[in-house]
Design a protein around this motif. Structure first.
Motif, PDB file in Angstrom:
ATOM      1  N   MET A   1       0.847  -1.190   0.000  1.00 57.04           N
ATOM      2  CA  MET A   1       0.000   0.000   0.000  1.00 57.04           C
ATOM      3  C   MET A   1       0.884   1.242   0.000  1.00 57.04           C
ATOM      4  N   ASP A   2       0.615   2.170  -0.922  1.00 57.90           N
ATOM      5  CA  ASP A   2       1.354   3.425  -0.944  1.00 57.90           C
ATOM      6  C   ASP A   2       0.912   4.330   0.201  1.00 57.90           C
ATOM      7  N   ASP A   3       1.744   5.327   0.499  1.00 58.71           N
ATOM      8  CA  ASP A   3       1.439   6.192   1.650  1.00 58.71           C
ATOM      9  C   ASP A   3       0.344   7.213   1.357  1.00 58.71           C
ATOM     10  N   ASP A   4      -0.141   7.292   0.121  1.00 64.20           N
ATOM     11  CA  ASP A   4      -1.254   8.201  -0.174  1.00 64.20           C
ATOM     12  C   ASP A   4      -2.580   7.451  -0.315  1.00 64.20           C
ATOM     13  N   VAL A   5      -2.610   6.186   0.111  1.00 70.38           N
ATOM     14  CA  VAL A   5      -3.841   5.381   0.103  1.00 70.38           C
ATOM     15  C   VAL A   5      -4.495   5.496   1.476  1.00 70.38           C
ATOM     16  N   TRP A   6      -5.813   5.765   1.489  1.00 71.12           N
ATOM     17  CA  TRP A   6      -6.515   6.001   2.740  1.00 71.12           C
ATOM     18  C   TRP A   6      -7.737   5.090   2.849  1.00 71.12           C
ATOM     19  N   PRO A   7      -7.811   4.272   3.914  1.00 74.19           N
ATOM     20  CA  PRO A   7      -9.006   3.435   4.114  1.00 74.19           C
ATOM     21  C   PRO A   7     -10.238   4.297   4.359  1.00 74.19           C
ATOM     22  N   GLU A   8     -11.346   3.961   3.729  1.00 73.13           N
ATOM     23  CA  GLU A   8     -12.580   4.733   3.866  1.00 73.13           C
ATOM     24  C   GLU A   8     -13.548   4.146   4.885  1.00 73.13           C
ATOM     25  N   VAL A   9     -13.465   2.857   5.138  1.00 73.41           N
ATOM     26  CA  VAL A   9     -14.408   2.201   6.051  1.00 73.41           C
ATOM     27  C   VAL A   9     -13.657   1.219   6.931  1.00 73.41           C
ATOM     28  N   ALA A  10     -14.206   0.966   8.125  1.00 75.95           N
ATOM     29  CA  ALA A  10     -13.640  -0.050   9.005  1.00 75.95           C
ATOM     30  C   ALA A  10     -13.810  -1.426   8.366  1.00 75.95           C
ATOM     31  N   GLY A  11     -12.788  -2.238   8.464  1.00 69.50           N
ATOM     32  CA  GLY A  11     -12.841  -3.577   7.883  1.00 69.50           C
ATOM     33  C   GLY A  11     -12.619  -3.612   6.387  1.00 69.50           C
ATOM     34  N   TRP A  12     -12.123  -2.516   5.822  1.00 66.92           N
ATOM     35  CA  TRP A  12     -11.906  -2.436   4.373  1.00 66.92           C
ATOM     36  C   TRP A  12     -11.015  -3.571   3.871  1.00 66.92           C
ATOM     37  N   GLU A  13     -10.052  -3.991   4.721  1.00 62.29           N
ATOM     38  CA  GLU A  13      -9.061  -4.973   4.275  1.00 62.29           C
ATOM     39  C   GLU A  13      -9.658  -6.353   4.061  1.00 62.29           C
ATOM     40  N   GLN A  14     -10.837  -6.624   4.637  1.00 65.74           N
ATOM     41  CA  GLN A  14     -11.415  -7.951   4.508  1.00 65.74           C
ATOM     42  C   GLN A  14     -11.772  -8.271   3.054  1.00 65.74           C
ATOM     43  N   LYS A  15     -12.216  -7.251   2.316  1.00 64.02           N
ATOM     44  CA  LYS A  15     -12.515  -7.468   0.901  1.00 64.02           C
ATOM     45  C   LYS A  15     -11.247  -7.809   0.115  1.00 64.02           C
ATOM     46  N   TRP A  16     -10.156  -7.165   0.494  1.00 63.88           N
ATOM     47  CA  TRP A  16      -8.891  -7.422  -0.184  1.00 63.88           C
ATOM     48  C   TRP A  16      -8.362  -8.805   0.159  1.00 63.88           C
ATOM     49  N   VAL A  17      -8.513  -9.210   1.417  1.00 58.61           N
ATOM     50  CA  VAL A  17      -8.091 -10.553   1.825  1.00 58.61           C
ATOM     51  C   VAL A  17      -8.898 -11.611   1.074  1.00 58.61           C
ATOM     52  N   LEU A  18     -10.209 -11.406   1.001  1.00 60.01           N
ATOM     53  CA  LEU A  18     -11.072 -12.366   0.304  1.00 60.01           C
ATOM     54  C   LEU A  18     -10.722 -12.427  -1.178  1.00 60.01           C
ATOM     55  N   ALA A  19     -10.539 -11.278  -1.799  1.00 56.63           N
ATOM     56  CA  ALA A  19     -10.220 -11.254  -3.230  1.00 56.63           C
ATOM     57  C   ALA A  19      -8.899 -11.950  -3.509  1.00 56.63           C
ATOM     58  N   VAL A  52      -4.726  -2.456 -17.336  1.00 58.35           N
ATOM     59  CA  VAL A  52      -3.826  -1.544 -16.628  1.00 58.35           C
ATOM     60  C   VAL A  52      -4.054  -1.672 -15.136  1.00 58.35           C
ATOM     61  N   VAL A  53      -2.964  -1.601 -14.353  1.00 61.27           N
ATOM     62  CA  VAL A  53      -3.059  -1.618 -12.896  1.00 61.27           C
ATOM     63  C   VAL A  53      -2.509  -0.309 -12.341  1.00 61.27           C
ATOM     64  N   GLY A  54      -3.058   0.093 -11.196  1.00 61.74           N
ATOM     65  CA  GLY A  54      -2.582   1.317 -10.567  1.00 61.74           C
ATOM     66  C   GLY A  54      -1.362   1.097  -9.699  1.00 61.74           C
ATOM     67  N   GLY A  55      -1.351  -0.011  -8.965  1.00 60.74           N
ATOM     68  CA  GLY A  55      -0.203  -0.326  -8.130  1.00 60.74           C
ATOM     69  C   GLY A  55      -0.189   0.384  -6.798  1.00 60.74           C
ATOM     70  N   MET A  56      -1.197   1.238  -6.500  1.00 64.81           N
ATOM     71  CA  MET A  56      -1.208   1.956  -5.226  1.00 64.81           C
ATOM     72  C   MET A  56      -1.496   1.031  -4.054  1.00 64.81           C
ATOM     73  N   ALA A  57      -2.231  -0.064  -4.318  1.00 67.47           N
ATOM     74  CA  ALA A  57      -2.511  -1.069  -3.296  1.00 67.47           C
ATOM     75  C   ALA A  57      -2.594  -2.423  -3.970  1.00 67.47           C
ATOM     76  N   MET A  58      -2.011  -3.414  -3.346  1.00 61.91           N
ATOM     77  CA  MET A  58      -2.039  -4.779  -3.860  1.00 61.91           C
ATOM     78  C   MET A  58      -2.249  -5.744  -2.707  1.00 61.91           C
ATOM     79  N   ALA A  59      -2.725  -6.915  -3.021  1.00 58.66           N
ATOM     80  CA  ALA A  59      -2.804  -7.997  -2.040  1.00 58.66           C
ATOM     81  C   ALA A  59      -2.508  -9.295  -2.758  1.00 58.66           C
ATOM     82  N   GLN A  60      -1.865 -10.208  -2.045  1.00 59.04           N
ATOM     83  CA  GLN A  60      -1.561 -11.498  -2.630  1.00 59.04           C
ATOM     84  C   GLN A  60      -1.440 -12.550  -1.533  1.00 59.04           C
ATOM     85  N   THR A  61      -1.583 -13.793  -1.900  1.00 60.62           N
ATOM     86  CA  THR A  61      -1.438 -14.875  -0.947  1.00 60.62           C
ATOM     87  C   THR A  61       0.037 -15.196  -0.756  1.00 60.62           C
ATOM     88  N   THR A  62       0.340 -15.881   0.344  1.00 58.63           N
ATOM     89  CA  THR A  62       1.724 -16.284   0.582  1.00 58.63           C
ATOM     90  C   THR A  62       2.193 -17.272  -0.485  1.00 58.63           C
TER      91      THR A  62
END
Length: 214
Positions: A1-19, A52-62
């Motif tokens: 996650m880049d330093d200009d990325v801002w979470p908008e809602v609590a639990g936002w990361e759960q969608k990224w984990v699931l995806a 095209v990807v933005g690259g400002m935030a990414m998630a991946q599995t181990t």
């Protein structure tokens, strides 16, 4: 996650984990990339697909990360390092599809835009960096997928230094070249035996500091 990325809602990361758990690798594409964007919103169960990807935030599995490794340090300060990273996930079978066409291979990435927004920030981009890294991006497509966290000895020293002295100590164990003998340790240190302390744990946690013999 880049330093200009801002979470908008609590639990936002759960969608990224699931995806990420579904497809191995997921990338962000901001509203400013509208002409490259699929329909919105993009959710964990209804991902976007785009070229095209933005690259400002990414998630991946181990599992995916173990196949791909680190971002390539040869991209330097700015430009295209995130594209190379995501393309390597695709090459490893995660995060999208690669479509053969007449003029080569076209990449299609799985995208997500849920739960975060971009803040206004001063860009460190330069035309020279983008141009040089664009050429490098094409050159590296023929290299192996996995990248180490360093490209030369200087980068290796810099990378390992961030872990502090404890990391180096683990690479040089205190009983290097010896076998830890539990019975011998108890015989040499009856107080440890009588305490019921596990011999090896005691040595690592206390014995080294107390200069106890093995």
């Amino acid at each position: 996650m880049d330093d200009d990325v801002w979470p908008e809602v609590a639990g936002w990361e759960q969608k990224w984990v699931l995806a990420a758990s579904r497809v191995g690798h997921i990338n962000y594409i901001p509203p400013s990339y509208e002409r490259y964007s699929p329909r919105r919103p993009m959710t964990a169960m209804n991902l976007g697909v785009g070229a095209v990807v933005g690259g400002m935030a990414m998630a991946q599995t181990t599992e995916a990360l173990a196949c791909v490794g680190y971002m390539d340090t040869r991209f330097g300060r700015y430009g295209h390092e995130h594209s190379d990273f995501s393309i390597r996930f695709l090459r490893a079978g995660f995060g999208g599809v690669r479509c053969p066409v007449e003029d080569g291979i076209h990449n299609r990435f799985y995208l997500l835009d849920s739960g975060i927004k971009l803040l206004d920030a001063v860009s460190s981009a330069s035309h020279e960096d983008l141009e040089n890294n664009g050429k490098l991006l094409n050159e590296l497509q023929k290299e192996p997928i996995y990248r180490a966290p360093w490209y030369n000895d200087e980068e290796m020293r810099e990378f390992l230094a961030e872990f502090g002295p404890g990391f180096s100590e683990m690479n040089d164990p205190p009983f290097k070249g010896k076998t830890f003998d539990i019975n011998s340790y108890y015989q040499n240190h009856e107080d440890v035996y009588l305490s019921g302390y596990d011999a090896f744990s005691h040595y690592i946690e206390n014995g080294i500091r107390e200069n106890r013999e093995l």
